[in-house]
Design a protein around this motif. Structure first.
Motif, short mmCIF file in Angstrom:
data_model
loop_
_atom_site.label_atom_id
_atom_site.label_comp_id
_atom_site.label_asym_id
_atom_site.label_seq_id
_atom_site.Cartn_x
_atom_site.Cartn_y
_atom_site.Cartn_z
N GLN A 34 55.69 55.77 29.41
CA GLN A 34 56.68 56.14 30.76
C GLN A 34 58.28 56.91 29.77
OE1 GLN A 34 56.16 52.33 31.83
NE2 GLN A 34 54.43 53.00 34.34
N SER A 35 58.47 56.47 29.07
CA SER A 35 59.69 56.52 27.83
C SER A 35 59.99 58.32 28.07
CB SER A 35 59.45 56.27 26.62
OG SER A 35 60.77 56.49 25.96
N PRO A 36 61.99 58.44 28.19
CA PRO A 36 62.03 59.51 28.66
C PRO A 36 62.33 60.10 27.04
CG PRO A 36 64.27 58.20 28.78
CD PRO A 36 62.67 57.24 28.75
N LEU A 37 61.76 59.56 26.16
CA LEU A 37 61.70 60.44 24.51
C LEU A 37 60.33 59.14 24.16
CD1 LEU A 37 65.48 58.39 23.03
CD2 LEU A 37 64.24 61.12 23.99
N LEU A 38 59.86 60.79 22.29
CA LEU A 38 59.24 60.81 21.75
C LEU A 38 59.84 59.41 20.36
CD1 LEU A 38 57.26 63.86 21.91
CD2 LEU A 38 57.24 61.60 23.56
N LEU A 39 59.36 58.76 20.59
CA LEU A 39 59.93 57.97 18.96
C LEU A 39 59.16 57.85 17.79
CD1 LEU A 39 60.78 54.68 20.43
CD2 LEU A 39 62.32 56.08 20.65
N ALA A 40 60.35 58.19 17.09
CA ALA A 40 58.63 58.35 15.50
C ALA A 40 60.17 58.41 14.43
CB ALA A 40 58.76 60.15 14.95
N ALA A 41 59.50 56.71 14.23
CA ALA A 41 60.30 56.32 12.78
C ALA A 41 59.68 55.19 11.84
CB ALA A 41 60.52 54.73 13.38
N ASP A 42 59.44 55.44 10.47
CA ASP A 42 59.54 55.02 9.43
C ASP A 42 60.34 54.03 8.85
OD1 ASP A 42 58.19 54.64 6.98
OD2 ASP A 42 58.89 56.37 6.22
N LEU A 43 60.16 52.81 9.70
CA LEU A 43 60.81 51.35 9.32
C LEU A 43 59.65 50.14 8.41
CD1 LEU A 43 62.33 51.32 13.20
CD2 LEU A 43 63.78 52.18 10.89
N PRO A 44 59.90 50.59 6.94
CA PRO A 44 59.13 49.85 6.99
C PRO A 44 59.15 48.13 7.10
CG PRO A 44 60.40 51.03 5.25
CD PRO A 44 60.03 51.34 6.54
N GLY A 45 58.12 47.45 7.21
CA GLY A 45 58.75 45.49 7.93
C GLY A 45 58.85 45.69 9.13
N PHE A 46 59.16 46.70 9.93
CA PHE A 46 58.98 46.38 11.59
C PHE A 46 58.19 47.67 12.24
CE2 PHE A 46 62.89 47.54 15.02
CZ PHE A 46 62.30 46.63 15.71
N SER B 95 39.57 76.14 25.32
CA SER B 95 40.67 76.61 26.12
C SER B 95 41.83 76.72 25.77
CB SER B 95 40.60 75.77 27.74
OG SER B 95 39.60 75.84 28.43
N GLY B 96 41.94 76.56 24.38
CA GLY B 96 43.18 77.12 24.29
C GLY B 96 44.27 75.62 23.78
N THR B 97 43.29 74.51 23.92
CA THR B 97 44.01 72.99 24.03
C THR B 97 44.42 72.67 22.61
OG1 THR B 97 43.06 72.24 26.02
CG2 THR B 97 43.95 70.89 24.29
N VAL B 98 45.52 72.25 22.22
CA VAL B 98 46.21 72.18 20.76
C VAL B 98 46.79 69.97 21.08
CG1 VAL B 98 46.59 74.17 19.54
CG2 VAL B 98 47.84 73.21 20.84
N ALA B 99 46.48 69.81 20.24
CA ALA B 99 47.35 68.88 20.00
C ALA B 99 48.26 68.19 18.58
CB ALA B 99 46.65 67.05 20.17
N TYR B 100 49.78 67.49 18.66
CA TYR B 100 50.10 67.41 17.59
C TYR B 100 50.61 66.59 17.02
CZ TYR B 100 49.51 72.53 16.49
OH TYR B 100 49.24 73.97 16.57
N GLY B 101 50.63 65.55 16.02
CA GLY B 101 51.42 63.91 15.44
C GLY B 101 52.33 64.72 15.03
N VAL B 102 52.68 64.19 14.83
CA VAL B 102 54.55 63.86 14.31
C VAL B 102 55.30 62.74 13.67
CG1 VAL B 102 57.02 64.96 14.13
CG2 VAL B 102 56.04 65.78 15.51
N ARG B 103 55.32 62.77 12.01
CA ARG B 103 55.54 61.82 11.28
C ARG B 103 57.00 62.08 10.74
NH1 ARG B 103 51.60 59.16 7.22
NH2 ARG B 103 53.44 57.87 7.31
N VAL B 104 58.20 61.16 10.87
CA VAL B 104 59.41 61.11 9.93
C VAL B 104 59.72 60.42 9.45
CG1 VAL B 104 60.43 59.81 11.79
CG2 VAL B 104 61.61 61.48 10.78
N SER B 105 60.41 61.29 7.81
CA SER B 105 60.39 60.10 6.54
C SER B 105 61.94 60.02 6.49
CB SER B 105 59.72 60.32 5.35
OG SER B 105 59.44 62.11 5.55
#
Length: 419
Positions: A62-74, A201-211
């Protein structure tokens, strides 16, 4: 003559009665107030009780944002998104369709709404995911694809440093939108990264990581997230003059599913009063508002004082605002809050702070004083819920030395004199 003299004497006496003596002090003991204005400033430490915390108001889906985070230990958070395709055939005209043979490339449009400008070498990595991802997909379910299915990597800092903010080799570009305060990215996916599979049917899915070189945390908005195919279509078995299928650029597709997964999961709720996080947590405080203040005084100022049980957690750039709301009625976790700027007070929470948080609640107390039928209950929540992992925990009322307190400045009822 005698009558004229009597009239003159009467006029003199009347004039003497109306003379204003400027140098003499005022004297009206019968009508002036007998007391003085009394301002009282007090801290009420025992009026807050039956406080509790509930979670799950706004989830990752339900969040309006997609969160990508690299916070070691958190937190390690990864955005996931799915776009549906056009099927196995493409409509060329009202009377003609063509088989979709594949895609030359595709383009992804996304906005980065929040980032730490102090993070260097901010990089987005895109991974191909199973097209079956949905709201039940967990972080553990995607461990494999995020390990071996990398299809594209983009260094945002490098892209911003290029002339015109455009990479002429990869076809990627970025626009710094100062109106919407976002980075508008247009990223090209080549044939290998954007595979159009007709049986899916041409469906694709992707994941996003940030660093980044340090902790990294970004928020990708869902609103303009779009996927643009560049297709190769066979129109009734015909080809163009070069012997290749007809190229088609259909309209952009919005996302069919967008969310994010993260690890570790949120810790279980305890006796502390938690606000923020994902899924979002809210805390409810019930206040025994003294009648001698509520009914017989004028409230000048009110401050809610909360002592953190631990420093606020989150990324350095993810400070957030805590709002204090009144409610229409107190029904526990489902108490409907009053969304009115005049019935809301706020405080900014800085990540890492452990100082006492003070929220000015003057508006709320005055609201209760003006309508004694209202429930004297406060709800604490993050202003933009589930848009960051930032979380703060306060001591509850069962902790005598650190319990929440209410500081009120008020004027007692004025004791007017008797006529």
């Amino acid at each position: 003559m005698r009558a004229r003299r009597a009239a003159w004497i009467g006029g003199v006496l009347l004039a003497a009665a109306c003379v204003e003596r400027v140098s003499a002090p005022g004297h009206c003991p019968s009508f002036c107030p007998s007391g003085q204005i009394e301002i009282v400033d007090t801290v009420l430490r025992d009026v807050i009780s039956r406080d509790s915390t509930f979670r799950g108001y706004v989830t990752a889906l339900q969040s309006p944002l997609l969160l990508a985070a690299d916070l070691p230990g958190f937190a390690d958070s990864r955005a996931i998104v799915r776009f549906n395709g056009f099927g196995q055939r493409f409509v060329l005209s009202a009377a003609d369709t063509g088989a979709i043979l594949g895609a030359d490339s595709a383009r992804l449009q996304l906005w980065v709404a929040r980032r730490d400008s102090g993070a260097h070498n901010l990089t987005l990595a895109f991974y191909r995911l199973p097209i079956t991802i949905d709201s039940t997909t967990t972080f553990t379910d995607l461990t494999g694809p995020f390990a071996d299915s990398l299809v594209k990597r983009v260094n945002i800092d490098t892209l911003l440093a290029r002339p015109g903010h455009k990479d002429t080799i990869t076809g990627d570009s970025v626009v710094v939108d100062t109106i919407n305060h976002v980075l508008a990215l247009s990223l090209k996916f080549d044939t290998a990264a954007a595979r159009y599979v007709g049986t899916d049917s041409g469906t694709v899915a992707y994941g996003v990581r940030v660093s980044a070189d340090s902790f990294a945390s970004i928020g990708i908005t869902k609103r303009p997230l779009a996927w643009q195919w560049y297709l190769r279509v066979d129109s009734a078995g015909t080809v163009d003059s070069a012997g290749t299928p007809v190229a088609r650029k259909p309209s952009s597709l919005g996302y069919a599913f967008a969310s994010f997964v993260f690890d570790p999961p949120p810790p279980p709720l305890d006796s502390t009063l938690a606000v923020g996080g994902v899924p979002s947590a809210r805390s409810i405080l019930r206040i025994a508002f003294p009648h001698f203040i509520r009914d017989s005084s004028q409230i000048i100022r009110g401050t809610l004082m909360l002592v953190p049980a631990a420093p606020a957690r989150g990324a350095r750039s993810d400070s957030f605002v805590v709002e204090a709301h009144t409610v229409f009625t107190d029904v526990g976790a489902k108490s409907p809050i009053i969304l009115d700027a005049t019935r809301t007070d706020t405080a900014v929470i800085r990540v890492g702070t452990s100082d006492t948080v003070q929220i000015e609640v003057t508006n709320l107390l005055q609201f209760w004083a003006s309508d004694t039928t209202r429930a004297t209950t406060l709800v604490l929540r993050a202003r933009e819920e589930a848009t960051s992992f930032s979380l703060i925990r306060f001591y509850p009322s069962v902790a005598p030395a650190f319990r929440p307190a209410l500081r009120i400045t008020f004027v007692r009822r004025f004791p007017f004199g008797q006529p």
